[in-house]
Design an enzyme around this catalytic site. Sequence first.
Site, mmCIF file in Angstrom:
data_model
loop_
_atom_site.group_PDB
_atom_site.id
_atom_site.type_symbol
_atom_site.label_atom_id
_atom_site.label_comp_id
_atom_site.label_asym_id
_atom_site.label_seq_id
_atom_site.Cartn_x
_atom_site.Cartn_y
_atom_site.Cartn_z
ATOM 1 N N LYS A 122 0.828 -1.240 0.194
ATOM 2 C CA LYS A 122 -0.008 0.004 -0.046
ATOM 3 C C LYS A 122 0.775 1.056 0.083
ATOM 4 C CE LYS A 122 -3.548 2.450 2.534
ATOM 5 N NZ LYS A 122 -4.246 2.698 3.719
ATOM 6 N N GLU A 161 10.678 -4.851 4.661
ATOM 7 C CA GLU A 161 10.783 -6.306 4.094
ATOM 8 C C GLU A 161 10.380 -6.509 2.455
ATOM 9 O OE1 GLU A 161 9.030 -5.039 7.018
ATOM 10 O OE2 GLU A 161 8.673 -6.576 8.343
ATOM 11 N N GLY A 189 -4.702 -1.744 4.901
ATOM 12 C CA GLY A 189 -3.955 -2.757 4.315
ATOM 13 C C GLY A 189 -4.845 -4.107 4.640
ATOM 14 N N ARG A 190 -5.183 -4.476 5.891
ATOM 15 C CA ARG A 190 -5.725 -5.732 6.173
ATOM 16 C C ARG A 190 -7.313 -5.781 5.552
ATOM 17 N NH1 ARG A 190 -4.722 -2.521 10.312
ATOM 18 N NH2 ARG A 190 -6.489 -1.486 11.603
ATOM 19 N N GLU A 196 -4.952 -6.721 14.529
ATOM 20 C CA GLU A 196 -4.287 -5.571 14.118
ATOM 21 C C GLU A 196 -5.721 -4.472 14.186
ATOM 22 O OE1 GLU A 196 -2.624 -4.530 10.400
ATOM 23 O OE2 GLU A 196 -0.725 -4.626 11.402
ATOM 24 N N HIS A 206 -5.624 -33.413 17.206
ATOM 25 C CA HIS A 206 -4.687 -34.515 17.712
ATOM 26 C C HIS A 206 -3.435 -33.675 18.164
ATOM 27 C CE1 HIS A 206 -6.455 -37.853 15.844
ATOM 28 N NE2 HIS A 206 -6.860 -37.211 15.015
ATOM 29 N N LYS A 243 9.160 -1.043 14.206
ATOM 30 C CA LYS A 243 9.806 -0.644 12.931
ATOM 31 C C LYS A 243 10.600 0.516 13.148
ATOM 32 C CE LYS A 243 5.435 -1.240 10.016
ATOM 33 N NZ LYS A 243 4.322 -0.665 9.253
HETATM 34 O O1 F6P Z 1 2.647 -3.871 9.921
HETATM 35 C C1 F6P Z 1 1.653 -2.824 9.613
HETATM 36 C C2 F6P Z 1 1.247 -2.906 8.210
HETATM 37 O O2 F6P Z 1 1.191 -1.550 7.884
HETATM 38 C C3 F6P Z 1 -0.103 -3.550 7.791
HETATM 39 O O3 F6P Z 1 -1.317 -3.124 8.300
HETATM 40 C C4 F6P Z 1 0.123 -3.749 6.432
HETATM 41 O O4 F6P Z 1 -0.816 -4.606 5.999
HETATM 42 C C5 F6P Z 1 1.338 -4.355 6.461
HETATM 43 O O5 F6P Z 1 1.985 -3.381 7.169
HETATM 44 C C6 F6P Z 1 2.086 -3.900 4.806
HETATM 45 O O6 F6P Z 1 1.917 -2.636 4.454
HETATM 46 P P1 F6P Z 1 2.153 -2.247 3.162
HETATM 47 O O7 F6P Z 1 1.173 -2.793 2.356
HETATM 48 O O8 F6P Z 1 2.170 -0.690 3.055
HETATM 49 O O9 F6P Z 1 3.599 -2.589 2.365
#
Ligand code: F6P
Length: 524
Positions: A204, A210, A266-267, A352, A383, A494
Amino acid sequence: MTLYKPDLTEAWAKLNELAKHPISIREAFKGDQRHAERWRFEAAGIEFDFSKHGLSPAHMSVLIELATESSLDSKRRDFLTGEAINQSEDRAVLHPALRDFGHIEQLTNRFRPRVQQQRDLMLDAADRIRSGDWCGVHGDQFTDIINIGIGGSDLGPKLAYESLREFRSNSLRVHYISNVDGAEIKSLLSTLNPATTLTAIASKTFTTQETLLNAKTALNWYQSKLGLPDIASTPHVVALTASPENAIGYGVDPSRILPFEEWVGGRYSLWSSIGFSLACAIGSTGFAELLEGAHAMDKHFAESPFEENVPVLMALIGIWHINFSKVPTQAVIPYCERMGLLSAYLQQLDMESNGKSTLQSGEAVSTETGPIVWGQTGTNGQHAFFQLMHQGTHCIPVDFIAAFEDALSDSEHHRTLLVNMLAQAAALMTGKSAPTGEPYREYPGNRPSSLIMMPKLTPATLGALIALYEHKVFVQGVIWGINSFDQWGVELGKKLTNELLPLDADLSEFDASTRAWMQRLNSL
Ligand code: F6P
Protein backbone atom coordinates in the site's frame (compact mmCIF):
# COMPACT_ATOMS: atom_id res chain seq x y z
CA MET A 1 -21.84 15.90 25.32
CA THR A 2 -21.19 12.74 27.39
CA LEU A 3 -18.32 10.69 26.07
CA TYR A 4 -19.23 7.13 25.18
CA LYS A 5 -17.67 4.37 27.27
CA PRO A 6 -19.15 0.89 26.98
CA ASP A 7 -18.98 0.19 30.70
CA LEU A 8 -21.01 3.30 31.49
CA THR A 9 -24.02 2.08 29.51
CA GLU A 10 -27.10 0.62 31.20
CA ALA A 11 -26.77 -2.53 29.13
CA TRP A 12 -23.24 -3.15 30.46
CA ALA A 13 -24.52 -3.09 34.04
CA LYS A 14 -27.33 -5.50 33.14
CA LEU A 15 -24.87 -7.83 31.42
CA ASN A 16 -22.65 -7.80 34.50
CA GLU A 17 -25.68 -8.94 36.50
CA LEU A 18 -26.50 -11.69 34.01
CA ALA A 19 -22.89 -12.88 34.10
CA LYS A 20 -23.22 -13.54 37.84
CA HIS A 21 -25.64 -16.38 37.02
CA PRO A 22 -24.10 -18.24 34.07
CA ILE A 23 -26.30 -20.84 32.44
CA SER A 24 -24.75 -24.07 31.32
CA ILE A 25 -24.93 -24.63 27.59
CA ARG A 26 -26.43 -28.10 28.07
CA GLU A 27 -29.13 -26.66 30.30
CA ALA A 28 -29.97 -24.00 27.73
CA PHE A 29 -30.96 -26.83 25.36
CA LYS A 30 -32.94 -28.66 28.03
CA GLY A 31 -34.80 -25.58 29.24
CA ASP A 32 -36.01 -24.47 25.81
CA GLN A 33 -37.39 -26.88 23.21
CA ARG A 34 -36.77 -24.30 20.50
CA HIS A 35 -33.23 -23.43 21.62
CA ALA A 36 -31.40 -25.02 18.64
CA GLU A 37 -33.79 -23.56 16.11
CA ARG A 38 -33.78 -20.12 17.73
CA TRP A 39 -30.04 -19.75 17.20
CA ARG A 40 -29.97 -20.75 13.53
CA PHE A 41 -29.32 -17.92 11.06
CA GLU A 42 -28.49 -17.43 7.41
CA ALA A 43 -26.58 -14.68 5.64
CA ALA A 44 -25.27 -14.47 2.07
CA GLY A 45 -25.94 -18.17 1.54
CA ILE A 46 -23.99 -19.25 4.66
CA GLU A 47 -25.70 -20.98 7.60
CA PHE A 48 -24.88 -20.31 11.24
CA ASP A 49 -25.60 -22.14 14.46
CA PHE A 50 -25.00 -20.06 17.61
CA SER A 51 -26.86 -22.42 19.96
CA LYS A 52 -23.74 -23.60 21.84
CA HIS A 53 -22.91 -20.42 23.76
CA GLY A 54 -24.98 -20.62 26.91
CA LEU A 55 -26.96 -17.55 25.91
CA SER A 56 -30.71 -17.12 26.32
CA PRO A 57 -32.93 -14.74 24.34
CA ALA A 58 -32.78 -12.47 27.42
CA HIS A 59 -28.99 -12.25 27.13
CA MET A 60 -29.22 -11.42 23.45
CA SER A 61 -31.80 -8.72 23.96
CA VAL A 62 -29.51 -6.96 26.48
CA LEU A 63 -26.53 -7.42 24.16
CA ILE A 64 -28.58 -5.77 21.42
CA GLU A 65 -29.39 -2.93 23.84
CA LEU A 66 -25.62 -2.54 24.22
CA ALA A 67 -25.21 -2.31 20.44
CA THR A 68 -27.95 0.30 20.35
CA GLU A 69 -26.42 2.32 23.20
CA SER A 70 -23.08 2.28 21.35
CA SER A 71 -24.84 4.05 18.42
CA LEU A 72 -23.97 1.16 16.16
CA ASP A 73 -26.67 2.15 13.72
CA SER A 74 -25.27 5.64 13.10
CA LYS A 75 -21.67 4.39 13.24
CA ARG A 76 -22.48 1.84 10.56
CA ARG A 77 -23.99 4.66 8.50
CA ASP A 78 -20.88 6.80 9.00
CA PHE A 79 -18.73 3.87 7.87
CA LEU A 80 -20.74 3.18 4.73
CA THR A 81 -21.23 6.81 3.77
CA GLY A 82 -17.49 7.45 3.80
CA GLU A 83 -17.11 9.56 6.98
CA ALA A 84 -13.51 9.74 8.23
CA ILE A 85 -14.13 7.07 10.89
CA ASN A 86 -10.41 6.33 11.14
CA GLN A 87 -9.94 9.44 13.22
CA SER A 88 -6.27 9.12 14.10
CA GLU A 89 -5.39 9.05 10.40
CA ASP A 90 -8.32 11.25 9.34
CA ARG A 91 -9.48 8.76 6.72
CA ALA A 92 -12.62 7.07 5.53
CA VAL A 93 -12.66 3.26 5.56
CA LEU A 94 -14.48 2.05 2.52
CA HIS A 95 -13.54 -1.49 1.60
CA PRO A 96 -17.25 -2.28 0.97
CA ALA A 97 -17.06 0.23 -1.91
CA LEU A 98 -14.53 -2.07 -3.61
CA ARG A 99 -17.15 -4.78 -3.92
CA ASP A 100 -20.12 -2.50 -4.46
CA PHE A 101 -22.53 -3.67 -7.10
CA GLY A 102 -24.84 -0.75 -6.51
CA HIS A 103 -27.45 -2.35 -4.30
CA ILE A 104 -26.72 -0.99 -0.82
CA GLU A 105 -28.72 2.10 -0.15
CA GLN A 106 -26.46 3.53 2.54
CA LEU A 107 -23.17 2.92 0.76
CA THR A 108 -21.66 6.02 -0.74
CA ASN A 109 -21.36 5.96 -4.51
CA ARG A 110 -18.98 8.91 -4.54
CA PHE A 111 -16.04 6.72 -5.45
CA ARG A 112 -17.82 4.29 -7.76
CA PRO A 113 -16.36 5.49 -11.11
CA ARG A 114 -12.82 5.48 -9.73
CA VAL A 115 -13.20 2.09 -8.09
CA GLN A 116 -14.65 0.70 -11.29
CA GLN A 117 -11.77 2.11 -13.32
CA GLN A 118 -9.14 0.66 -10.95
CA ARG A 119 -10.92 -2.69 -10.84
CA ASP A 120 -11.18 -2.87 -14.63
CA LEU A 121 -7.50 -2.02 -14.97
CA MET A 122 -6.50 -4.76 -12.56
CA LEU A 123 -8.84 -7.44 -13.96
CA ASP A 124 -7.81 -6.60 -17.51
CA ALA A 125 -4.13 -6.94 -16.52
CA ALA A 126 -4.86 -10.31 -14.88
CA ASP A 127 -6.69 -11.62 -17.93
CA ARG A 128 -3.88 -10.41 -20.21
CA ILE A 129 -1.37 -12.32 -18.09
CA ARG A 130 -3.56 -15.42 -18.30
CA SER A 131 -3.95 -15.17 -22.07
CA GLY A 132 -0.27 -14.46 -22.70
CA ASP A 133 -1.02 -11.05 -24.20
CA TRP A 134 1.11 -9.53 -21.43
CA CYS A 135 4.32 -11.52 -21.61
CA GLY A 136 8.01 -11.39 -20.65
CA VAL A 137 10.76 -9.43 -22.40
CA HIS A 138 11.58 -12.36 -24.65
CA GLY A 139 7.94 -12.96 -25.56
CA ASP A 140 7.45 -15.89 -23.15
CA GLN A 141 4.08 -16.42 -21.51
CA PHE A 142 4.27 -16.13 -17.72
CA THR A 143 4.04 -19.41 -15.84
CA ASP A 144 4.87 -18.07 -12.37
CA ILE A 145 3.96 -14.99 -10.37
CA ILE A 146 5.78 -13.95 -7.22
CA ASN A 147 3.65 -11.74 -4.97
CA ILE A 148 6.03 -9.84 -2.72
CA GLY A 149 4.15 -8.18 0.13
CA ILE A 150 3.53 -8.58 3.85
CA GLY A 151 0.59 -8.38 6.27
CA GLY A 152 -2.50 -7.30 4.38
CA SER A 153 -0.52 -7.20 1.14
CA ASP A 154 0.11 -10.93 1.46
CA LEU A 155 -2.33 -12.75 3.70
CA GLY A 156 -5.60 -12.02 1.84
CA PRO A 157 -4.52 -13.09 -1.66
CA LYS A 158 -2.52 -15.99 -0.21
CA LEU A 159 -5.49 -17.29 1.82
CA ALA A 160 -7.80 -16.99 -1.18
CA TYR A 161 -5.25 -18.54 -3.56
CA GLU A 162 -4.85 -21.58 -1.29
CA SER A 163 -8.56 -21.85 -0.53
CA LEU A 164 -9.71 -21.57 -4.14
CA ARG A 165 -7.47 -24.28 -5.58
CA GLU A 166 -10.48 -25.80 -7.36
CA PHE A 167 -10.96 -22.61 -9.38
CA ARG A 168 -7.35 -21.90 -10.36
CA SER A 169 -5.77 -22.02 -13.78
CA ASN A 170 -3.43 -24.99 -14.15
CA SER A 171 -0.91 -23.06 -16.20
CA LEU A 172 -0.05 -20.33 -13.69
CA ARG A 173 1.50 -20.78 -10.25
CA VAL A 174 1.55 -18.02 -7.67
CA HIS A 175 4.21 -17.86 -4.93
CA TYR A 176 3.88 -15.60 -1.91
CA ILE A 177 6.97 -14.06 -0.38
CA SER A 178 6.45 -12.01 2.76
CA ASN A 179 9.13 -12.67 5.36
CA VAL A 180 12.42 -10.80 5.10
CA ASP A 181 14.03 -14.17 5.91
CA GLY A 182 16.19 -14.45 2.77
CA ALA A 183 16.09 -18.25 2.77
CA GLU A 184 12.51 -18.05 1.50
CA ILE A 185 13.02 -15.88 -1.54
CA LYS A 186 16.39 -17.39 -2.38
CA SER A 187 15.06 -20.95 -2.38
CA LEU A 188 12.06 -19.89 -4.42
CA LEU A 189 14.12 -18.05 -7.04
CA SER A 190 16.39 -21.05 -7.48
CA THR A 191 13.35 -23.00 -8.77
CA LEU A 192 12.05 -20.39 -11.23
CA ASN A 193 12.81 -19.27 -14.76
CA PRO A 194 13.11 -15.45 -14.84
CA ALA A 195 11.95 -15.28 -18.46
CA THR A 196 8.55 -16.71 -17.49
CA THR A 197 8.23 -15.12 -14.04
CA LEU A 198 6.31 -11.96 -13.18
CA THR A 199 6.90 -10.18 -9.86
CA ALA A 200 4.07 -8.24 -8.27
CA ILE A 201 5.33 -5.82 -5.62
CA ALA A 202 2.32 -5.47 -3.33
CA SER A 203 2.57 -2.61 -0.88
CA LYS A 204 0.00 0.00 0.00
CA THR A 205 2.70 2.47 1.05
CA PHE A 206 5.55 1.16 -1.09
CA THR A 207 7.85 1.87 1.85
CA THR A 208 7.70 -1.41 3.79
CA GLN A 209 11.23 -2.53 4.58
CA GLU A 210 10.71 -6.29 4.20
CA THR A 211 8.88 -5.91 0.89
CA LEU A 212 11.45 -3.55 -0.59
CA LEU A 213 14.36 -5.79 0.42
CA ASN A 214 12.66 -8.89 -1.03
CA ALA A 215 11.86 -6.91 -4.20
CA LYS A 216 15.50 -5.84 -4.48
CA THR A 217 16.61 -9.48 -4.25
CA ALA A 218 14.11 -10.47 -6.94
CA LEU A 219 15.18 -7.63 -9.24
CA ASN A 220 18.87 -8.50 -8.80
CA TRP A 221 18.02 -12.09 -9.77
CA TYR A 222 16.31 -10.95 -12.98
CA GLN A 223 19.20 -8.65 -13.76
CA SER A 224 21.83 -11.32 -13.26
CA LYS A 225 19.89 -13.95 -15.23
CA LEU A 226 18.40 -11.86 -18.03
CA GLY A 227 21.19 -9.28 -18.22
CA LEU A 228 18.75 -6.39 -18.49
CA PRO A 229 19.23 -2.97 -16.92
CA ASP A 230 16.26 -1.22 -15.23
CA ILE A 231 14.36 -4.43 -14.70
CA ALA A 232 11.73 -2.61 -12.60
CA SER A 233 10.50 -0.86 -15.72
CA THR A 234 10.06 -4.07 -17.78
CA PRO A 235 6.89 -6.17 -18.13
CA HIS A 236 8.27 -8.53 -15.47
CA VAL A 237 7.38 -6.10 -12.68
CA VAL A 238 4.01 -4.79 -11.63
CA ALA A 239 3.24 -2.60 -8.60
CA LEU A 240 0.05 -2.93 -6.53
CA THR A 241 -0.10 0.18 -4.42
CA ALA A 242 -1.95 3.20 -3.07
CA SER A 243 1.25 5.23 -3.55
CA PRO A 244 1.84 5.26 -7.33
CA GLU A 245 4.37 8.07 -6.87
CA ASN A 246 6.56 5.82 -4.73
CA ALA A 247 6.30 3.01 -7.29
CA ILE A 248 7.28 5.41 -10.07
CA GLY A 249 10.19 6.59 -7.93
CA TYR A 250 11.20 2.93 -7.61
CA GLY A 251 11.34 2.69 -11.40
CA VAL A 252 8.12 0.79 -12.16
CA ASP A 253 6.62 1.76 -15.50
CA PRO A 254 3.46 3.84 -14.81
CA SER A 255 1.47 1.62 -17.18
CA ARG A 256 2.22 -1.31 -14.90
CA ILE A 257 1.07 0.28 -11.67
CA LEU A 258 -2.29 -1.03 -10.48
CA PRO A 259 -3.45 1.55 -7.95
CA PHE A 260 -5.98 1.60 -5.16
CA GLU A 261 -7.16 4.29 -2.78
CA GLU A 262 -5.77 5.46 0.56
CA TRP A 263 -9.09 4.65 2.23
CA VAL A 264 -8.46 0.92 1.77
CA GLY A 265 -6.86 -0.37 4.97
CA GLY A 266 -3.98 -2.84 4.47
CA ARG A 267 -5.80 -5.73 6.17
CA TYR A 268 -8.94 -4.92 4.16
CA SER A 269 -7.19 -4.74 0.79
CA LEU A 270 -7.75 -8.19 -0.73
CA TRP A 271 -10.65 -6.66 -2.71
CA SER A 272 -8.44 -4.03 -4.33
CA SER A 273 -5.56 -4.46 -6.78
CA ILE A 274 -3.75 -6.24 -3.93
CA GLY A 275 -5.87 -9.19 -5.11
CA PHE A 276 -4.08 -9.13 -8.51
CA SER A 277 -2.20 -12.43 -8.00
CA LEU A 278 -5.48 -14.11 -7.08
CA ALA A 279 -7.22 -12.58 -10.11
CA CYS A 280 -4.43 -14.00 -12.29
CA ALA A 281 -5.05 -17.42 -10.75
CA ILE A 282 -8.86 -17.52 -10.83
CA GLY A 283 -9.52 -15.05 -13.66
CA SER A 284 -11.62 -11.89 -13.70
CA THR A 285 -14.86 -13.87 -13.50
CA GLY A 286 -13.74 -15.75 -10.40
CA PHE A 287 -12.52 -12.52 -8.80
CA ALA A 288 -15.85 -10.82 -9.56
CA GLU A 289 -17.62 -13.72 -7.83
CA LEU A 290 -15.44 -13.19 -4.74
CA LEU A 291 -16.48 -9.51 -4.71
CA GLU A 292 -20.13 -10.39 -5.22
CA GLY A 293 -20.06 -12.80 -2.28
CA ALA A 294 -18.55 -10.12 -0.06
CA HIS A 295 -21.11 -7.64 -1.36
CA ALA A 296 -23.95 -9.99 -0.42
CA MET A 297 -22.59 -10.00 3.16
CA ASP A 298 -22.20 -6.20 3.09
CA LYS A 299 -25.83 -5.90 2.09
CA HIS A 300 -26.91 -8.24 4.86
CA PHE A 301 -24.83 -6.25 7.37
CA ALA A 302 -26.10 -2.88 6.13
CA GLU A 303 -29.76 -3.78 5.98
CA SER A 304 -30.68 -6.53 8.47
CA PRO A 305 -32.09 -5.73 11.88
CA PHE A 306 -29.58 -6.39 14.66
CA GLU A 307 -31.61 -9.41 15.86
CA GLU A 308 -30.90 -11.23 12.57
CA ASN A 309 -27.70 -9.52 11.57
CA VAL A 310 -25.06 -12.25 11.66
CA PRO A 311 -21.91 -10.05 11.94
CA VAL A 312 -23.65 -8.13 14.74
CA LEU A 313 -24.67 -11.33 16.53
CA MET A 314 -21.16 -12.79 16.22
CA ALA A 315 -19.70 -9.57 17.59
CA LEU A 316 -22.10 -9.59 20.54
CA ILE A 317 -21.42 -13.24 21.34
CA GLY A 318 -17.70 -12.41 21.30
CA ILE A 319 -18.28 -9.44 23.61
CA TRP A 320 -20.16 -11.69 26.00
CA HIS A 321 -17.25 -14.12 26.18
CA ILE A 322 -14.48 -11.52 26.32
CA ASN A 323 -16.00 -8.95 28.65
CA PHE A 324 -18.44 -10.91 30.77
CA SER A 325 -17.16 -14.49 30.82
CA LYS A 326 -13.59 -13.09 30.90
CA VAL A 327 -12.38 -15.43 28.18
CA PRO A 328 -9.68 -13.69 26.14
CA THR A 329 -9.09 -16.05 23.23
CA GLN A 330 -10.98 -17.19 20.15
CA ALA A 331 -10.08 -20.28 18.15
CA VAL A 332 -10.89 -20.51 14.44
CA ILE A 333 -10.95 -24.10 13.15
CA PRO A 334 -11.84 -24.65 9.51
CA TYR A 335 -12.52 -28.26 8.61
CA CYS A 336 -10.92 -27.79 5.21
CA GLU A 337 -7.18 -28.09 4.72
CA ARG A 338 -7.23 -25.52 1.92
CA MET A 339 -8.41 -22.92 4.42
CA GLY A 340 -5.41 -23.50 6.68
CA LEU A 341 -4.40 -19.85 6.48
CA LEU A 342 -7.74 -18.57 7.72
CA SER A 343 -6.64 -18.30 11.34
CA ALA A 344 -3.50 -16.34 10.35
CA TYR A 345 -5.63 -14.07 8.17
CA LEU A 346 -8.16 -13.47 10.94
CA GLN A 347 -5.36 -12.95 13.42
CA GLN A 348 -4.21 -9.92 11.46
CA LEU A 349 -7.73 -8.73 10.71
CA ASP A 350 -8.90 -8.91 14.30
CA MET A 351 -5.77 -8.34 16.36
CA GLU A 352 -4.38 -5.47 14.28
CA SER A 353 -7.84 -3.89 14.21
CA ASN A 354 -9.01 -4.31 17.79
CA GLY A 355 -5.77 -4.82 19.72
CA LYS A 356 -6.18 -1.33 21.21
CA SER A 357 -6.23 0.29 24.66
CA THR A 358 -7.28 3.84 23.79
CA LEU A 359 -10.84 5.00 23.30
CA GLN A 360 -11.73 7.21 20.33
CA SER A 361 -11.92 10.03 22.89
CA GLY A 362 -8.23 9.51 23.78
CA GLU A 363 -8.93 8.12 27.24
CA ALA A 364 -7.62 4.70 28.23
CA VAL A 365 -10.14 1.87 27.89
CA SER A 366 -11.49 0.32 31.07
CA THR A 367 -12.75 -2.90 29.49
CA GLU A 368 -11.03 -5.75 27.69
CA THR A 369 -10.85 -5.30 23.91
CA GLY A 370 -9.91 -7.55 20.97
CA PRO A 371 -9.51 -11.31 21.41
CA ILE A 372 -6.37 -13.37 20.88
CA VAL A 373 -7.26 -15.17 17.65
CA TRP A 374 -5.56 -18.42 16.74
CA GLY A 375 -6.20 -21.85 15.31
CA GLN A 376 -5.49 -24.35 12.59
CA THR A 377 -7.46 -26.86 10.61
CA GLY A 378 -9.47 -29.76 11.93
CA THR A 379 -9.00 -32.65 12.11
CA ASN A 380 -5.28 -31.89 12.59
CA GLY A 381 -5.87 -29.67 15.64
CA GLN A 382 -7.82 -32.51 17.30
CA HIS A 383 -4.56 -34.43 17.60
CA ALA A 384 -2.71 -31.47 19.07
CA PHE A 385 -4.23 -28.65 21.12
CA PHE A 386 -7.81 -29.95 21.42
CA GLN A 387 -6.66 -31.75 24.58
CA LEU A 388 -6.42 -28.38 26.31
CA MET A 389 -9.74 -27.29 24.86
CA HIS A 390 -11.49 -30.34 26.31
CA GLN A 391 -9.72 -30.72 29.66
CA GLY A 392 -7.48 -27.71 30.20
CA THR A 393 -8.20 -24.89 32.63
CA HIS A 394 -8.92 -22.30 29.93
CA CYS A 395 -12.26 -21.94 28.22
CA ILE A 396 -11.77 -21.36 24.49
CA PRO A 397 -14.71 -20.42 22.27
CA VAL A 398 -14.38 -21.96 18.82
CA ASP A 399 -15.63 -21.01 15.37
CA PHE A 400 -16.02 -24.28 13.48
CA ILE A 401 -16.15 -23.60 9.73
CA ALA A 402 -16.85 -26.05 6.91
CA ALA A 403 -18.66 -26.64 3.62
CA PHE A 404 -21.40 -29.20 3.02
CA GLU A 405 -19.90 -30.25 -0.30
CA ASP A 406 -16.37 -30.58 -1.58
CA ALA A 407 -15.86 -31.49 -5.22
CA LEU A 408 -12.16 -32.14 -4.62
CA SER A 409 -12.88 -34.76 -1.96
CA ASP A 410 -15.18 -37.81 -1.97
CA SER A 411 -18.18 -38.67 0.13
CA GLU A 412 -16.33 -41.00 2.50
CA HIS A 413 -13.60 -38.49 3.32
CA HIS A 414 -15.89 -35.51 3.43
CA ARG A 415 -18.50 -37.13 5.65
CA THR A 416 -15.76 -38.31 8.03
CA LEU A 417 -14.33 -34.79 8.13
CA LEU A 418 -17.69 -33.15 8.91
CA VAL A 419 -18.72 -35.78 11.44
CA ASN A 420 -15.44 -35.16 13.27
CA MET A 421 -16.29 -31.48 13.49
CA LEU A 422 -19.81 -32.05 14.82
CA ALA A 423 -18.50 -34.60 17.31
CA GLN A 424 -15.92 -32.12 18.62
CA ALA A 425 -18.51 -29.37 19.05
CA ALA A 426 -20.83 -31.78 20.87
CA ALA A 427 -18.03 -33.12 23.09
CA LEU A 428 -16.83 -29.63 24.01
CA MET A 429 -20.34 -28.63 24.99
CA THR A 430 -21.69 -31.80 26.61
CA GLY A 431 -18.61 -33.09 28.37
CA LYS A 432 -18.71 -36.37 30.30
CA SER A 433 -18.32 -37.35 33.92
CA ALA A 434 -15.33 -39.48 34.86
CA PRO A 435 -15.89 -43.13 35.76
CA THR A 436 -15.17 -43.84 39.43
CA GLY A 437 -11.46 -43.99 40.16
CA GLU A 438 -10.47 -42.40 36.83
CA PRO A 439 -10.64 -38.64 37.46
CA TYR A 440 -8.43 -37.96 34.44
CA ARG A 441 -11.36 -39.02 32.26
CA GLU A 442 -13.49 -36.08 33.36
CA TYR A 443 -14.65 -33.78 30.54
CA PRO A 444 -16.14 -30.66 32.10
CA GLY A 445 -17.98 -29.62 28.92
CA ASN A 446 -19.79 -26.29 28.73
CA ARG A 447 -17.23 -25.04 26.20
CA PRO A 448 -18.81 -22.71 23.64
CA SER A 449 -18.65 -22.88 19.87
CA SER A 450 -20.30 -21.53 16.71
CA LEU A 451 -20.88 -23.53 13.58
CA ILE A 452 -20.48 -21.79 10.22
CA MET A 453 -21.55 -23.88 7.21
CA MET A 454 -21.02 -22.88 3.60
CA PRO A 455 -22.83 -24.81 0.89
CA LYS A 456 -19.49 -25.17 -0.95
CA LEU A 457 -16.17 -23.36 -0.78
CA THR A 458 -16.35 -21.02 -3.81
CA PRO A 459 -15.07 -17.52 -4.55
CA ALA A 460 -18.50 -16.19 -3.52
CA THR A 461 -18.76 -18.01 -0.20
CA LEU A 462 -15.15 -17.21 0.69
CA GLY A 463 -15.82 -13.53 -0.08
CA ALA A 464 -18.91 -13.60 2.12
CA LEU A 465 -17.05 -15.34 4.95
CA ILE A 466 -14.21 -12.80 5.00
CA ALA A 467 -16.62 -9.86 4.82
CA LEU A 468 -18.53 -11.39 7.73
CA TYR A 469 -15.43 -11.29 9.94
CA GLU A 470 -14.56 -7.76 8.77
CA HIS A 471 -17.96 -6.55 9.93
CA LYS A 472 -17.77 -8.51 13.18
CA VAL A 473 -14.51 -6.71 13.93
CA PHE A 474 -16.08 -3.35 13.04
CA VAL A 475 -19.06 -3.91 15.36
CA GLN A 476 -16.85 -4.93 18.26
CA GLY A 477 -14.66 -1.87 17.73
CA VAL A 478 -17.75 0.37 17.83
CA ILE A 479 -18.97 -1.24 21.05
CA TRP A 480 -15.57 -0.96 22.73
CA GLY A 481 -15.33 2.65 21.53
CA ILE A 482 -11.94 2.15 19.86
CA ASN A 483 -10.58 2.92 16.39
CA SER A 484 -10.40 -0.42 14.55
CA PHE A 485 -8.68 1.08 11.53
CA ASP A 486 -5.29 2.36 12.61
CA GLN A 487 -2.30 0.26 13.73
CA TRP A 488 0.06 2.51 15.66
CA GLY A 489 1.16 -0.44 17.75
CA VAL A 490 3.36 -1.74 14.93
CA GLU A 491 5.25 1.53 14.46
CA LEU A 492 7.61 1.51 17.44
CA GLY A 493 9.19 -1.82 16.50
CA LYS A 494 9.68 -0.59 12.91
CA LYS A 495 11.34 2.61 14.17
CA LEU A 496 13.71 0.75 16.49
CA THR A 497 14.66 -1.70 13.71
CA ASN A 498 15.59 1.27 11.52
CA GLU A 499 17.65 2.78 14.32
CA LEU A 500 19.49 -0.49 14.94
CA LEU A 501 20.11 -1.49 11.32
CA PRO A 502 23.18 0.65 10.46
CA LEU A 503 26.40 -1.13 11.43
CA ASP A 504 27.54 2.05 13.18
CA ALA A 505 24.17 2.61 14.95
CA ASP A 506 24.34 4.56 18.19
CA LEU A 507 23.37 1.95 20.78
CA SER A 508 23.73 4.19 23.80
CA GLU A 509 19.96 4.78 24.15
CA PHE A 510 19.24 1.03 24.21
CA ASP A 511 19.13 -1.25 27.25
CA ALA A 512 22.11 -3.42 28.17
CA SER A 513 20.57 -6.63 26.84
CA THR A 514 19.79 -5.18 23.40
CA ARG A 515 23.23 -3.53 23.28
CA ALA A 516 25.00 -6.80 24.05
CA TRP A 517 23.07 -8.77 21.41
CA MET A 518 23.59 -6.04 18.82
CA GLN A 519 27.32 -6.08 19.51
CA ARG A 520 27.30 -9.84 18.90
CA LEU A 521 25.40 -9.39 15.62
CA ASN A 522 27.68 -6.60 14.49
CA SER A 523 30.73 -8.76 15.10
CA LEU A 524 29.49 -11.69 12.93
O1 F6P B 1 2.51 -3.89 9.87
C1 F6P B 1 1.62 -2.89 9.56
C2 F6P B 1 1.18 -2.86 8.14
O2 F6P B 1 1.01 -1.52 7.83
C3 F6P B 1 -0.10 -3.64 7.85
O3 F6P B 1 -1.23 -3.01 8.32
C4 F6P B 1 -0.02 -3.76 6.38
O4 F6P B 1 -0.92 -4.68 5.87
C5 F6P B 1 1.44 -4.17 6.24
O5 F6P B 1 2.12 -3.41 7.22
C6 F6P B 1 2.04 -3.95 4.88
O6 F6P B 1 2.03 -2.59 4.53
P1 F6P B 1 2.24 -2.15 3.03
O7 F6P B 1 1.13 -2.73 2.23
O8 F6P B 1 2.20 -0.65 3.04
O9 F6P B 1 3.56 -2.67 2.57
